[in-house]
Design a protein around this motif. Structure first.
Motif, short mmCIF file in Angstrom:
data_model
loop_
_atom_site.label_atom_id
_atom_site.label_comp_id
_atom_site.label_asym_id
_atom_site.label_seq_id
_atom_site.Cartn_x
_atom_site.Cartn_y
_atom_site.Cartn_z
N ILE A 56 0.87 -1.17 0.00
CA ILE A 56 0.00 0.00 0.00
C ILE A 56 0.91 1.22 0.00
O ILE A 56 1.71 1.39 0.92
N VAL A 57 0.85 2.01 -1.06
CA VAL A 57 1.71 3.18 -1.13
C VAL A 57 0.86 4.44 -1.08
O VAL A 57 -0.30 4.44 -1.45
N GLY A 58 1.50 5.50 -0.63
CA GLY A 58 0.80 6.78 -0.54
C GLY A 58 1.64 7.71 0.30
O GLY A 58 2.66 7.31 0.85
N GLU A 59 1.20 8.96 0.40
CA GLU A 59 1.98 9.93 1.16
C GLU A 59 1.29 10.19 2.50
O GLU A 59 0.26 9.59 2.79
N SER A 60 1.83 11.12 3.29
CA SER A 60 1.23 11.39 4.60
C SER A 60 -0.25 11.75 4.42
O SER A 60 -0.59 12.48 3.49
N GLY A 61 -1.08 11.25 5.30
CA GLY A 61 -2.50 11.57 5.24
C GLY A 61 -3.26 10.76 4.22
O GLY A 61 -4.43 11.00 3.99
N SER A 62 -2.61 9.77 3.61
CA SER A 62 -3.33 8.99 2.60
C SER A 62 -4.15 7.89 3.24
O SER A 62 -4.95 7.26 2.58
N ALA A 85 5.42 20.67 -10.23
CA ALA A 85 4.50 21.71 -9.78
C ALA A 85 4.59 21.84 -8.27
O ALA A 85 4.82 20.86 -7.57
N ASP A 86 4.43 23.05 -7.77
CA ASP A 86 4.48 23.28 -6.32
C ASP A 86 3.13 22.99 -5.69
O ASP A 86 2.50 23.87 -5.11
N SER A 87 2.65 21.78 -5.80
CA SER A 87 1.36 21.47 -5.22
C SER A 87 1.59 20.88 -3.83
O SER A 87 2.60 20.25 -3.58
N GLU A 88 0.61 21.09 -2.95
CA GLU A 88 0.71 20.51 -1.62
C GLU A 88 -0.14 19.25 -1.57
O GLU A 88 -1.08 19.10 -2.33
N ILE A 89 0.19 18.38 -0.62
CA ILE A 89 -0.68 17.23 -0.41
C ILE A 89 -1.90 17.75 0.33
O ILE A 89 -1.78 18.44 1.33
N ARG A 90 -3.09 17.45 -0.17
CA ARG A 90 -4.27 18.02 0.45
C ARG A 90 -4.62 17.26 1.73
O ARG A 90 -4.17 16.15 1.96
N SER A 91 -5.42 17.91 2.55
CA SER A 91 -5.73 17.31 3.84
C SER A 91 -7.05 16.54 3.76
O SER A 91 -7.98 16.96 3.09
N PRO A 92 -7.15 15.41 4.46
CA PRO A 92 -8.40 14.65 4.45
C PRO A 92 -9.44 15.17 5.45
O PRO A 92 -10.40 14.47 5.72
N VAL A 93 -9.24 16.37 6.00
CA VAL A 93 -10.24 16.93 6.91
C VAL A 93 -11.35 17.56 6.08
O VAL A 93 -11.09 18.37 5.20
N ARG A 94 -12.58 17.15 6.36
CA ARG A 94 -13.73 17.64 5.57
C ARG A 94 -14.77 18.21 6.51
O ARG A 94 -14.84 17.83 7.68
#
Lengths: 277, 610
Positions: free
Chosen positions: B348-354, B572-581
């Motif tokens: 299972i791969v992904g970045e922080s908050g995935s 691209a200077d994109s940020e990892i988005r947050s899973p807070v909704r």
């Protein structure tokens, strides 16, 4: 830790002194000592002699013997109260810190309520209601010191419970009780032991304070607080009557603190390296 | 900055540097005969594993080693100044003004009670003595320069409101406040996610070109070295073993240790053509010869499904009104379904908050799902079945030190699961501990010692031994090799593969490290913001990534090959988005399409349209 050499080091002095103190107080009734209550009005305020090394008090009783029995009374009250407070307080704190939620809220707010009462005031209230003596004193002092154990245990659990090894034990299928008492508890023992030493020392002082006020150990039974109280009245005639119990009290508290400080270092498996062992 | 100005900037020159630390037995030499030069505008990387002396070297340049217990001999020159003979006062003036440093952990390097902008301004005022108003203007300019979006608005925000990557940008802005001649970067991207790492490396290169400063880059990651360094110095236990231009060393390493390091560095794309996992070739550090890497047979037995996860979701309330109405939630895991067959490795791969670690915890029953179910060997994981099912599913954690109880000896730690399930007598436990220790390549004699006496790799082996005690059929490895040095990482990966061959274990391998994943896995699931965006056979995912996120992830992995350096302007200077909704958020219904057999891709939502 287990392989500590038997070689004498200065760090072990408090341990030996405490052992001596405990042995003497425990065995006091069977040691060949004089009766601490035996009066000898002819020899009031007598100075040190071969028979009475520290001299005699206002009723001609042997001061050294009375000191030994006073220490014995103080230690019994202090240890009993501290152990009782430690067990109840730690259990409450670990439970609150581990289960969080409603349990935590109830336990911690209850502790806050107890904490609102000044210790001496609470003790005086209980003694007034139930009468003086060790049987009242021990549970009262225990209640007074429950909050400090709960707070220490609670705070330590909060920092330990998020550690991976706690998570690891849970993932192995351990029950909550096992996680709390065989994984978390040994890892928060350090601060609790220090709290215990502190509690014993403070209880000794509080017990002496109450006895000094006539609310603790009842005369003619010997107690450091009582001896200080009566010594004060005769300060002009026999200053040593005040000095001896004060010195005994100070020495006992110092020994307790030094011992528990050393104990905490020894209980930490990591510190043996730091000390260069 | 014009070229003429660049030319006058001083470079760093180190020669015959020897550093020793004092301990109770006398002096221990930690760096021996180190020498290299960095010209202005050049990047030199010091590469080595833990204990190689690379960070000590950096600290000696800054004069930050404790004077009482350190002996430094040799010469460190910045331009024509000898740094070793400077007074503490002059050194203090030098730090920040001419030499700046950025560290691995940007959170601990920032003051949490001061707003970001003021921290940058403070360092400008301290070194340049300009007014507060001017400093603020300058600070905002610097924040824009390190590509912090809407810099003026974020000036008054605090460190906790910034993500890890943004915090590292702030650290870089502070470091650059006084246009230093030398920037020392000590593992600046190790704690960051891959896509963010690519951005930060990019930023450092870009700023270096503009300012013409010399950069001393300290890292253990060969991919990063290939990406940024002009020249490299390889250190091993305090000695320089090889030095040269990056292209030269990568093409033709001479020293056995360098070869070992290079071969242990996982390389993306090295596995195309084979469908089974493959162990790393282990090089002998003394001879430089590779041990024969065995070709593994397939262990996958699809007739037995060990783990079946269906529509798993978990949400945590993060904000509530006083009436208990939830106004914000973390949608940590959202509608995750996956299966694991006997002998199979699913990564299972992904970045922080995935949500990848949360998924692992849900499978082991450490967390309880909001919806969906987990079945292990056909039995549902519930609160009441967790304890008995834990015999079949075990977990290895990222930090091997933190996951071992410091109060238990190694032997007791390994057999703790047996005591929990009351499976063996004291005497049997000792025997089992000894055989498990041998199995993971450690001596059975260490059973009486405590975890703190071992190195990271040894501790992770102990953790592996502990998970084997119950003879589980599924092992969840949560970033199990991420904190280890490259060569140790290779050994632990090989150990896991060996154990799989022997015991037909099913692995859920949770990781952010794409290169290791490529080696170890049969199938890969890519997670983003709690959802699986792509899942399928390893070869399909790596050779034909379909979802835009998977592509971005694979592109961001640094390649240990200087000739394949990326075109920097593409990142691209994109940020990892947050899973807070928000509390009333309803996750969109997702559809998956099958690209090839077993390769499922989520139809990319409107947020991916570009």
């Amino acid at each position: 830790m287990t392989g500590t050499s038997l070689k004498f080091t200065p760090r072990q002095i408090p341990a030996y002194l405490l052992a001596l103190l405990l042995v003497v107080s425990l065995l006091a009734p069977v040691l060949p000592l004089q009766d601490p209550l035996a009066m000898d009005t002819a020899a009031r305020f007598a100075g040190p002699s071969a028979q009475h090394l520290f001299g005699q008090d206002e009723f001609g009783r042997d001061i050294l013997v009375r000191l030994v029995f006073a220490l014995r009374n103080s230690l019994i009250v202090a240890f009993a109260a501290a152990i009782l407070a430690g067990v109840i307080g730690t259990a409450l704190g670990v439970l609150a810190g581990y289960s969080r939620g409603l349990t935590e809220m109830l336990a911690m707010r209850f502790i806050d309520i107890v904490l609102c009462f000044p210790p001496l005031l609470l003790a005086m209230l209980a003694v007034t209601l139930y009468g003086p003596g060790p049987v009242t004193l021990i549970p009262v002092l225990a209640i007074v010191f429950v909050p400090s154990f709960t707070r220490v245990a609670h705070a330590s659990v909060l920092s330990v419970r998020s550690q991976d090894y706690v998570e690891a034990v849970r993932s192995m299928g351990a029950s909550n009780a096992r996680v709390m008492f065989s994984t978390i508890l040994p890892n928060i023992a350090g601060p609790l032991i220090v709290q215990f030493s502190f509690t014993v020392a403070v209880t000794v002082v509080l017990e002496s304070g109450l006895s000094f006020l006539g609310l603790g150990v009842l005369p003619p039974a010997p107690s450091l607080g009582l001896m200080i109280g009566t010594g004060r009245a005769t300060l002009a005639q026999a200053p040593m009557l005040l000095v001896w119990p004060c010195a005994a009290l100070t020495a006992m508290i110092l020994i307790l603190n030094a011992f528990c400080d050393d104990l905490r270092d020894r209980l930490d498996p990591k510190s043996s390296k730091i000390r260069g062992q | 900055m014009s070229i003429s100005e660049t030319a006058t900037r001083p470079g760093l020159s180190i020669s015959d540097l020897n550093i020793s630390f004092r301990n109770k037995d006398g002096w221990t030499s930690v760096v021996r005969n180190l020498g290299f030069d960095i010209a202005p505008g050049e990047t030199v990387a010091i590469v080595g594993e833990s204990g190689s002396g690379k960070s000590v070297t950096a600290l000696s340049v800054l004069g930050l080693l404790p004077q009482q217990s350190t002996r430094i001999e040799g010469s460190i020159r910045l331009g024509d100044r000898q740094l070793l003979s400077l007074s503490p006062k002059d050194l203090k003036a030098l730090r920040g003004n001419e030499i700046a440093m950025i560290f691995q952990e940007p959170m601990t390097s920032l003051n949490p009670t001061m707003c970001i902008g003021e921290q940058i301004a403070e360092s400008i005022i301290a070194h340049r003595g300009i007014s507060k108003a001017e400093a603020k203007v300058e600070a905002i300019r610097l924040m824009e320069k390190v590509h912090i979006p809407s810099a003026a608005r974020r000036y008054g925000e605090y460190p906790h409101q910034f993500s890890g990557g943004m915090r590292q940008r702030v650290m870089i802005a502070i470091a650059l406040a006084c246009k230093p001649a030398l920037l020392i970067a000590d593992e600046p991207t190790t704690a960051l996610d891959v896509t963010i790492q690519a951005q930060v490396l990019n930023l450092i290169k870009e700023l270096q070109e503009e300012e013409g400063m010399a950069v001393l880059f300290i890292t253990h990651d060969m991919g990063v070295v290939a990406e940024v360094a002009d020249r490299m110095v390889v250190m091993y236990r305090g000695d320089v073993v090889e030095e040269g231009t990056t292209t030269e060393i990568f093409a033709n390493a001479r020293h056995p240790y360098t070869k070992a390091l290079l071969s242990a560095a996982p390389q993306l794309g090295s596995m195309s053509g084979s469908s089974n996992p493959q162990p790393f070739a282990i090089y002998d550090i003394n001879t430089g010869l590779a041990a024969e890497a065995s070709v593994l047979k397939s262990t996958v037995d699809t007739s037995e499904i060990l783990l079946d996860v269906k529509d798993l979701s978990v949400r945590f309330p993060v904000q509530q009104t006083i009436f208990g109405k939830v106004t914000a939630r973390v949608h940590a895991v959202e509608n995750v379904s996956l299966t694991l067959a006997r002998g199979e490795t699913l990564a299972i791969v992904g970045e922080s908050g995935s949500g990848k670690s949360t998924t692992g915890k849900l499978i082991t029953g450490l967390l309880h799902p909001t919806a969906g179910k987990v079945e292990i060997c056909g039995k549902p994981m519930r609160i009441d079945t967790r304890q008995s099912l834990s015999r079949s599913v075990q977990m290895i954690f990222q930090d091997p030190f933190a996951s071992l109880n410091p109060r238990l000896t190694v032997g007791r730690a390994i057999t703790e699961p047996l005591r929990i399930h009351k499976l063996a007598s004291e005497k049997e436990q000792d025997e089992i501990a000894a055989s498990l220790l041998t199995r993971v390549g450690l001596s059975p004699e260490i059973a009486k010692r405590y975890p703190h006496e071992f190195s990271g790799g040894q501790r992770q082996r102990i953790c592996v031994a502990r998970t084997l005690a119950l003879k589980p059929s599924v092992i969840i490895a949560d970033e199990a090799v991420s904190a280890l040095d490259v060569s140790v990482k290779a050994q632990v990966v090989n150990l896991l593969l060996e154990l799989q061959q022997e015991m037909q274990l099913g692995f859920i391998f949770i990781s952010h490290d794409m290169a290791v994943v490529e080696r170890i896995s049969n199938r890969v699931a890519v997670m983003y913001l709690g959802e699986i965006v792509e899942i399928g056979p390893r070869a399909a995912i790596f050779s034909n990534p379909v979802h835009p996120y998977t592509r971005r992830l694979i592109e961001a992995v640094p390649v240990p090959d200087p000739s394949r350096r990326r075109d920097r302007h593409k990142i691209a200077d994109s940020e990892i988005r947050s899973p807070v909704r928000p509390g009333d958020y309803v996750p969109p219904a997702r559809t998956y399409r099958e690209v090839s057999s077993g390769h499922l891709v989520q139809d990319a939502g409107p947020e991916w349209a570009a």
